[in-house]
Design a protein around this motif. Structure first.
Motif, PDB file in Angstrom:
ATOM      1  N   PHE A  21      -3.963   6.018   5.231  1.00  0.00           N
ATOM      2  CA  PHE A  21      -3.730   7.086   4.149  1.00  0.00           C
ATOM      3  C   PHE A  21      -4.801   6.374   3.039  1.00  0.00           C
ATOM      4  O   PHE A  21      -5.321   5.181   3.484  1.00  0.00           O
ATOM      5  N   THR A  22      -5.210   7.057   2.019  1.00  0.00           N
ATOM      6  CA  THR A  22      -6.230   6.558   1.155  1.00  0.00           C
ATOM      7  C   THR A  22      -5.435   6.040   0.020  1.00  0.00           C
ATOM      8  O   THR A  22      -4.410   6.599  -0.477  1.00  0.00           O
ATOM      9  N   VAL A  23      -5.857   4.817  -0.685  1.00  0.00           N
ATOM     10  CA  VAL A  23      -5.209   4.164  -1.753  1.00  0.00           C
ATOM     11  C   VAL A  23      -6.315   4.469  -2.793  1.00  0.00           C
ATOM     12  O   VAL A  23      -7.348   3.732  -2.728  1.00  0.00           O
ATOM     13  N   LYS A  24      -5.855   4.808  -4.080  1.00  0.00           N
ATOM     14  CA  LYS A  24      -6.553   4.703  -5.322  1.00  0.00           C
ATOM     15  C   LYS A  24      -5.955   3.710  -6.085  1.00  0.00           C
ATOM     16  O   LYS A  24      -4.897   3.515  -6.188  1.00  0.00           O
ATOM     17  N   SER A  25      -7.012   3.302  -7.049  1.00  0.00           N
ATOM     18  CA  SER A  25      -6.423   2.276  -8.106  1.00  0.00           C
ATOM     19  C   SER A  25      -6.792   2.776  -9.363  1.00  0.00           C
ATOM     20  O   SER A  25      -7.816   3.547  -9.538  1.00  0.00           O
ATOM     21  N   GLY A  26      -6.224   2.299 -10.693  1.00  0.00           N
ATOM     22  CA  GLY A  26      -6.593   2.671 -11.716  1.00  0.00           C
ATOM     23  C   GLY A  26      -7.931   2.231 -12.300  1.00  0.00           C
ATOM     24  O   GLY A  26      -8.486   2.766 -13.262  1.00  0.00           O
ATOM     25  N   ARG A  27      -8.479   1.247 -11.521  1.00  0.00           N
ATOM     26  CA  ARG A  27      -9.910   0.732 -11.788  1.00  0.00           C
ATOM     27  C   ARG A  27     -10.927   1.647 -11.058  1.00  0.00           C
ATOM     28  O   ARG A  27     -12.035   1.250 -11.000  1.00  0.00           O
ATOM     29  N   GLY A  28     -10.680   2.613 -10.259  1.00  0.00           N
ATOM     30  CA  GLY A  28     -11.489   3.490  -9.605  1.00  0.00           C
ATOM     31  C   GLY A  28     -11.837   3.174  -8.221  1.00  0.00           C
ATOM     32  O   GLY A  28     -12.580   3.974  -7.702  1.00  0.00           O
ATOM     33  N   ASP A  29     -11.288   2.348  -7.677  1.00  0.00           N
ATOM     34  CA  ASP A  29     -11.358   1.862  -6.271  1.00  0.00           C
ATOM     35  C   ASP A  29     -10.426   3.040  -5.348  1.00  0.00           C
ATOM     36  O   ASP A  29      -9.576   3.514  -5.793  1.00  0.00           O
ATOM     37  N   SER A  30     -11.026   3.069  -4.169  1.00  0.00           N
ATOM     38  CA  SER A  30     -10.518   4.255  -3.375  1.00  0.00           C
ATOM     39  C   SER A  30     -10.796   4.017  -1.988  1.00  0.00           C
ATOM     40  O   SER A  30     -12.343   3.920  -1.665  1.00  0.00           O
ATOM     41  N   GLN A  31     -10.038   3.626  -1.079  1.00  0.00           N
ATOM     42  CA  GLN A  31     -10.367   3.288   0.224  1.00  0.00           C
ATOM     43  C   GLN A  31      -9.137   3.644   0.954  1.00  0.00           C
ATOM     44  O   GLN A  31      -8.143   3.745   0.869  1.00  0.00           O
ATOM     45  N   GLU A  32      -9.648   4.080   2.217  1.00  0.00           N
ATOM     46  CA  GLU A  32      -8.718   4.344   3.385  1.00  0.00           C
ATOM     47  C   GLU A  32      -8.058   3.152   4.000  1.00  0.00           C
ATOM     48  O   GLU A  32      -8.865   2.270   4.487  1.00  0.00           O
ATOM     49  N   PHE A  33      -6.962   3.051   4.180  1.00  0.00           N
ATOM     50  CA  PHE A  33      -6.199   1.861   4.943  1.00  0.00           C
ATOM     51  C   PHE A  33      -5.263   2.362   5.965  1.00  0.00           C
ATOM     52  O   PHE A  33      -4.993   3.454   6.059  1.00  0.00           O
ATOM     53  N   GLU A  34      -5.194   1.538   7.109  1.00  0.00           N
ATOM     54  CA  GLU A  34      -4.249   1.773   8.282  1.00  0.00           C
ATOM     55  C   GLU A  34      -3.307   0.762   8.457  1.00  0.00           C
ATOM     56  O   GLU A  34      -3.747  -0.478   8.407  1.00  0.00           O
ATOM     57  N   PHE A  35      -2.058   0.840   8.503  1.00  0.00           N
ATOM     58  CA  PHE A  35      -1.031   0.089   8.720  1.00  0.00           C
ATOM     59  C   PHE A  35      -0.220   0.708   9.840  1.00  0.00           C
ATOM     60  O   PHE A  35      -0.182   1.850  10.148  1.00  0.00           O
ATOM     61  N   GLN A  36       0.782  -0.322  10.413  1.00  0.00           N
ATOM     62  CA  GLN A  36       1.894  -0.033  11.347  1.00  0.00           C
ATOM     63  C   GLN A  36       2.755   0.603  10.624  1.00  0.00           C
ATOM     64  O   GLN A  36       3.170   0.367   9.420  1.00  0.00           O
ATOM     65  N   LYS A  37       3.413   1.813  11.153  1.00  0.00           N
ATOM     66  CA  LYS A  37       4.337   2.602  10.488  1.00  0.00           C
ATOM     67  C   LYS A  37       5.877   1.645  10.068  1.00  0.00           C
ATOM     68  O   LYS A  37       6.357   2.035   9.134  1.00  0.00           O
ATOM     69  N   GLY A  38       5.846   0.751  10.809  1.00  0.00           N
ATOM     70  CA  GLY A  38       7.147  -0.303  10.352  1.00  0.00           C
ATOM     71  C   GLY A  38       6.819  -1.234   9.361  1.00  0.00           C
ATOM     72  O   GLY A  38       7.500  -1.855   8.701  1.00  0.00           O
ATOM     73  N   THR A  39       5.576  -1.378   8.596  1.00  0.00           N
ATOM     74  CA  THR A  39       5.135  -2.358   7.641  1.00  0.00           C
ATOM     75  C   THR A  39       5.966  -1.777   6.487  1.00  0.00           C
ATOM     76  O   THR A  39       6.132  -0.531   6.181  1.00  0.00           O
ATOM     77  N   LYS A  40       6.622  -2.739   5.585  1.00  0.00           N
ATOM     78  CA  LYS A  40       7.177  -2.262   4.422  1.00  0.00           C
ATOM     79  C   LYS A  40       6.163  -1.893   3.323  1.00  0.00           C
ATOM     80  O   LYS A  40       5.184  -2.462   3.364  1.00  0.00           O
ATOM     81  N   VAL A  41       6.616  -0.913   2.719  1.00  0.00           N
ATOM     82  CA  VAL A  41       5.601  -0.576   1.628  1.00  0.00           C
ATOM     83  C   VAL A  41       4.991  -1.641   0.596  1.00  0.00           C
ATOM     84  O   VAL A  41       3.829  -1.672   0.495  1.00  0.00           O
ATOM     85  N   GLY A  42       5.880  -2.505   0.150  1.00  0.00           N
ATOM     86  CA  GLY A  42       5.478  -3.943  -0.335  1.00  0.00           C
ATOM     87  C   GLY A  42       4.555  -4.524   0.208  1.00  0.00           C
ATOM     88  O   GLY A  42       3.509  -5.194  -0.377  1.00  0.00           O
ATOM     89  N   ASP A  43       4.791  -4.858   1.274  1.00  0.00           N
ATOM     90  CA  ASP A  43       3.771  -5.611   2.032  1.00  0.00           C
ATOM     91  C   ASP A  43       2.493  -4.933   2.307  1.00  0.00           C
ATOM     92  O   ASP A  43       1.236  -5.653   2.045  1.00  0.00           O
ATOM     93  N   ALA A  44       2.255  -3.658   2.549  1.00  0.00           N
ATOM     94  CA  ALA A  44       1.126  -2.933   2.652  1.00  0.00           C
ATOM     95  C   ALA A  44       0.577  -2.883   1.141  1.00  0.00           C
ATOM     96  O   ALA A  44      -0.712  -3.040   0.961  1.00  0.00           O
ATOM     97  N   ALA A  45       1.265  -2.523   0.036  1.00  0.00           N
ATOM     98  CA  ALA A  45       0.711  -2.740  -1.125  1.00  0.00           C
ATOM     99  C   ALA A  45      -0.007  -4.178  -1.666  1.00  0.00           C
ATOM    100  O   ALA A  45      -0.917  -4.206  -2.206  1.00  0.00           O
ATOM    101  N   GLU A  46       0.584  -5.134  -1.179  1.00  0.00           N
ATOM    102  CA  GLU A  46      -0.060  -6.350  -1.499  1.00  0.00           C
ATOM    103  C   GLU A  46      -1.389  -6.633  -0.694  1.00  0.00           C
ATOM    104  O   GLU A  46      -2.057  -7.184  -1.362  1.00  0.00           O
ATOM    105  N   GLU A  47      -1.245  -6.293   0.353  1.00  0.00           N
ATOM    106  CA  GLU A  47      -2.528  -6.147   1.213  1.00  0.00           C
ATOM    107  C   GLU A  47      -3.708  -5.473   0.608  1.00  0.00           C
ATOM    108  O   GLU A  47      -4.759  -6.081   0.463  1.00  0.00           O
ATOM    109  N   VAL A  48      -3.319  -4.363   0.093  1.00  0.00           N
ATOM    110  CA  VAL A  48      -4.248  -3.560  -0.464  1.00  0.00           C
ATOM    111  C   VAL A  48      -4.589  -4.087  -1.933  1.00  0.00           C
ATOM    112  O   VAL A  48      -5.914  -4.203  -2.048  1.00  0.00           O
TER     113      VAL A  48
END
Length: 94
Positions: A21-48
Motif C-alpha cells: 500500500f502507499t503511505v503519504k505523510s503531511g510533509r508530502g512524502d509518498s511511497q509504496e511499502f510492502e509488509f507481511q499481513k501479520g505485521t502490526k499497524v504500529g510496527d509498520a507505521a514506525e518502519e515507515v
C-alpha cells in the motif's frame, strides 16, 4: 466473530502473505511499502516513519474509509492492498 474475521484478526488469512500500500505523510512524502499481513499497524507505521526520517511518537495510519487504524491490530485486519493511507502521529500528520 466469523472464522474468516478471526483469521484476518490474527493476520494469517488465506491468500498472499504480503500487503502493499502507499503511505503519504503531511510533509508530502509518498511511497509504496510492502509488509507481511501479520505485521502490526504500529510496527509498520514506525518502519515507515524511520524510512521517511521522522521521529514520531506512536505513529499509525489513517485510511480514508476506516479512519485511524489500531496500532495493535495486524495489517491483514484492514485489507489495505493497493490502498493509500496517511502516516499520522497522535491524530496529526507527520
Amino acid at each position: 466473530m466469523s472464522e474468516s474475521n478471526d483469521a484476518a484478526e490474527r493476520g494469517n488469512d488465506q491468500g498472499a502473505s504480503d500487503v502493499s500500500f502507499t503511505v503519504k505523510s503531511g510533509r508530502g512524502d509518498s511511497q509504496e511499502f510492502e509488509f507481511q499481513k501479520g505485521t502490526k499497524v504500529g510496527d509498520a507505521a514506525e518502519e515507515v516513519a524511520e524510512t521517511y526520517g521522522y521521529d514520531p511518537d506512536d505513529p499509525t495510519f489513517v485510511h480514508p474509509d476506516e479512519g485511524e487504524l489500531d496500532r495493535n491490530k495486524p495489517l491483514a485486519r484492514y485489507h489495505l492492498d493497493g490502498d493509500t493511507v496517511t502516516l499520522v502521529n497522535e491524530e496529526r500528520g507527520v
